[in-house]
Write an enzyme that holds these catalytic residues in place. Sequence first.
Site, PDB file in Angstrom:
ATOM      1  CD  GLU A   1     117.988 -36.079 100.085  1.00  0.00           C
ATOM      2  OE1 GLU A   1     119.056 -35.443 100.195  1.00  0.00           O
ATOM      3  OE2 GLU A   1     116.855 -35.565 100.274  1.00  0.00           O
TER       4      GLU A   1
ATOM      5  CG  HIS B   1     113.621 -34.821  98.995  1.00  0.00           C
ATOM      6  ND1 HIS B   1     114.370 -33.770  99.472  1.00  0.00           N
ATOM      7  CD2 HIS B   1     112.969 -34.329  97.908  1.00  0.00           C
ATOM      8  CE1 HIS B   1     114.176 -32.714  98.723  1.00  0.00           C
ATOM      9  NE2 HIS B   1     113.315 -33.025  97.758  1.00  0.00           N
TER      10      HIS B   1
END
Length: 268
Positions: free
Chosen positions: A240, A243
Amino acid sequence: MTRLRTVLRVLAASAAALLALSTTAPAAQARPEPTPPREFVALRTVAPTIIQEMRYVTPHTFMGVAVTGYRQPVCIVTRPTAEALRTAQAKLLRQGYSLKVYDCYRPQRAVDHFVRWAEDLQDERMKAEFYPRVDKSRLFADGYIAEKSGHSRGSTVDLTVVKLPALPTRPYVPGERLAPCYGPKAERFPDNSVDMGTGFDCFDTLAHTDDPRVQGEQRANRQLLKRTLASVGFTNLPEEWWHFTYKPETFPDSYFDFPVAWPRGARN
């Protein structure tokens, strides 16, 4: 007379039982709401220039509803995380950019909401935007949904980079036409973020930070975010691009469940 006395004793006993129930039941049922430990702060009190677009308090989520436990659009993190973000923000401001956070501390009750939703295979109202190429039955196996989240420990954030000056992102209107999160920026849901190649919370391999299909400006933008945060102690989750976790974590083994809210006047 004996019968009358019996009836009166029964009524007195019933009244006593009801009185005992009324005085003990609330105490037994009342569970005080958990509160954040003193090591947590509202990000705005440490780094007020960081843009906050807290998605999970709105219906623009992969579930199509606001998430349980999100009561205010406020970013809460541990103080060391907030201070590191302040340093990263200073670096970006000098280059004409700003950080923007989508999600910060996440209560366990919110994670439980994700799990309940993922188990309901009939609810696919937001599939066309957030996971058009993934079968919902694969969300656990493919790692998109889990029963625990690092966000609940307070040192993990989801964020992006915005070119300044920034106009606000328009609100999502429930029921509006959805576009795939991996499509061209002009076709995705509008976001004042720089082009990262996918939208936030895109359940797709194209969201992997170093996916080789992401090149040019999109790759440069991802690397700007990753490089800036790495320089102040954050580690990226490779699956991600948004993240990041600050290391060392203040609470590496604790998963908190206090709601996302920060009353005015609260200690910082």
